[in-house]
Design an enzyme around this catalytic site. Structure first.
Site, PDB file in Angstrom:
ATOM      1  N   ASP A  75      -4.467   2.200  -7.642  1.00 44.67           N
ATOM      2  CA  ASP A  75      -4.914   3.461  -7.962  1.00 44.67           C
ATOM      3  C   ASP A  75      -3.894   4.615  -7.188  1.00 44.67           C
ATOM      4  OD1 ASP A  75      -7.012   2.927  -9.524  1.00 44.67           O
ATOM      5  OD2 ASP A  75      -8.339   2.260  -7.905  1.00 44.67           O
ATOM      6  N   HIS A 171     -13.333   3.059 -15.397  1.00 43.01           N
ATOM      7  CA  HIS A 171     -11.846   3.386 -15.442  1.00 43.01           C
ATOM      8  C   HIS A 171     -11.494   2.914 -16.842  1.00 43.01           C
ATOM      9  CE1 HIS A 171     -11.111   3.403 -11.039  1.00 43.01           C
ATOM     10  NE2 HIS A 171     -10.790   4.494 -11.307  1.00 43.01           N
ATOM     11  N   CYS A 258      -6.163  -3.897 -10.492  1.00 37.74           N
ATOM     12  CA  CYS A 258      -6.469  -3.175  -9.304  1.00 37.74           C
ATOM     13  C   CYS A 258      -5.634  -3.580  -8.184  1.00 37.74           C
ATOM     14  CB  CYS A 258      -7.844  -2.737  -8.931  1.00 37.74           C
ATOM     15  SG  CYS A 258      -8.885  -2.487 -10.352  1.00 37.74           S
TER      16      CYS A 258
END
Length: 266
Positions: A75, A171, A258
């Protein structure tokens, strides 16, 4: 930008961060119970082993107790062969994570720049394809940030498009992934979005939406454990797979993509 075959899945390096015990206080849209730091670290070690097994050199950064979500290193940054871009996560509790990962970026890249302006972009909203980079608007990525990011990518020679992520999707990459070779894995709502026209789309079977977040790493696709129909669909499409547990990550809205920054320095 002309197509660059394999740009979205051919990697030589990755950066990861060991989950901290404070991950029990991580952000989540739905309360599915607190993840265990110990169990998460065990799952994370298997993840690192899988990246190395796929041929990557992996940096494993130490845990950051002050930042519960800091193991989700995708991120706060975005990496390309030309350099790294420090993003600005949309959750206030994560704003310091970019500073903490900067040294790791500097070790690998001669050029590291910050997202211009004051807008926000989470890396989880950025889908890299061989011919375009899709930036999805979400609760964590706003239009100012997405437009600034797209403009910056344009100066680096990349074509980027800002997309209106379907309602209810946390997301952009929560609901889709690239399998490479022009193939997309997507939930039903994302498959019907129109973002992937002209590409082959494998739709995630009903009830297995979480499994839309996979990662192609060189010659294998890493797939979350517990989603047999999606696994079968990926294998039937001709891809080799490695199944990994993501039970603890899932409790704080995390998935396979992620947990690492993946890039090529060749």
């Amino acid at each position: 930008m002309p197509p660059r075959a394999g740009l979205s899945f051919r990697f030589t390096h990755a950066i990861t961060r060991t989950p901290a015990d404070s991950v029990a206080g991580g952000l989540r849209a739905v309360d599915a119970g607190n993840p265990s730091g110990q169990k998460f670290r065990q799952e994370h070690e298997l993840y690192v082993q899988a990246l190395r097994g796929a041929g990557l050199s992996v940096d494993v950064l130490p845990p950051l107790e002050d930042y519960p979500d800091s193991c989700f290193v995708e991120d706060p940054a975005f990496c390309l062969p030309e350099g790294a871009i420090q993003l600005r996560p949309g959750a206030e509790s994560r704003l310091g994570e970019g500073r903490e990962i900067r040294a790791a970026l500097d070790r690998h890249f001669g050029k590291v720049v910050e997202l211009p302006g004051s807008g926000h972009v989470d890396g989880g909203d950025v889908l890299m394809l061989d011919d375009v980079i899709l930036i999805g608007l979400s609760a964590r990525t706003d239009r100012d940030g997405a437009n600034a990011f797209a403009a910056l990518l344009g100066t680096w020679g990349y074509r980027a498009e800002v997309c209106d992520t379907p309602e209810g999707v946390l997301h952009f990459k929560t609901a889709c992934s690239t399998l490479g070779d022009g193939v997309i894995l997507a939930t039903k709502v994302m498959a019907e979005s129109g973002f992937f026209s002209g590409r082959r789309v494998i739709e995630v079977p009903e009830g297995e939406d979480y499994a839309a977040n996979v990662i192609r790493v060189n010659d294998v696709v890493l797939v979350p454990e517990g989603y047999p129909k999606t696994l079968a669909a990926i294998r039937d499409a001709g891809f080799d797979t490695v199944v990994l547990p993501t039970h603890e990550a899932g409790k704080v809205d995390g998935g396979l993509s992620c947990l690492s920054l993946r890039f090529s320095l060749d």
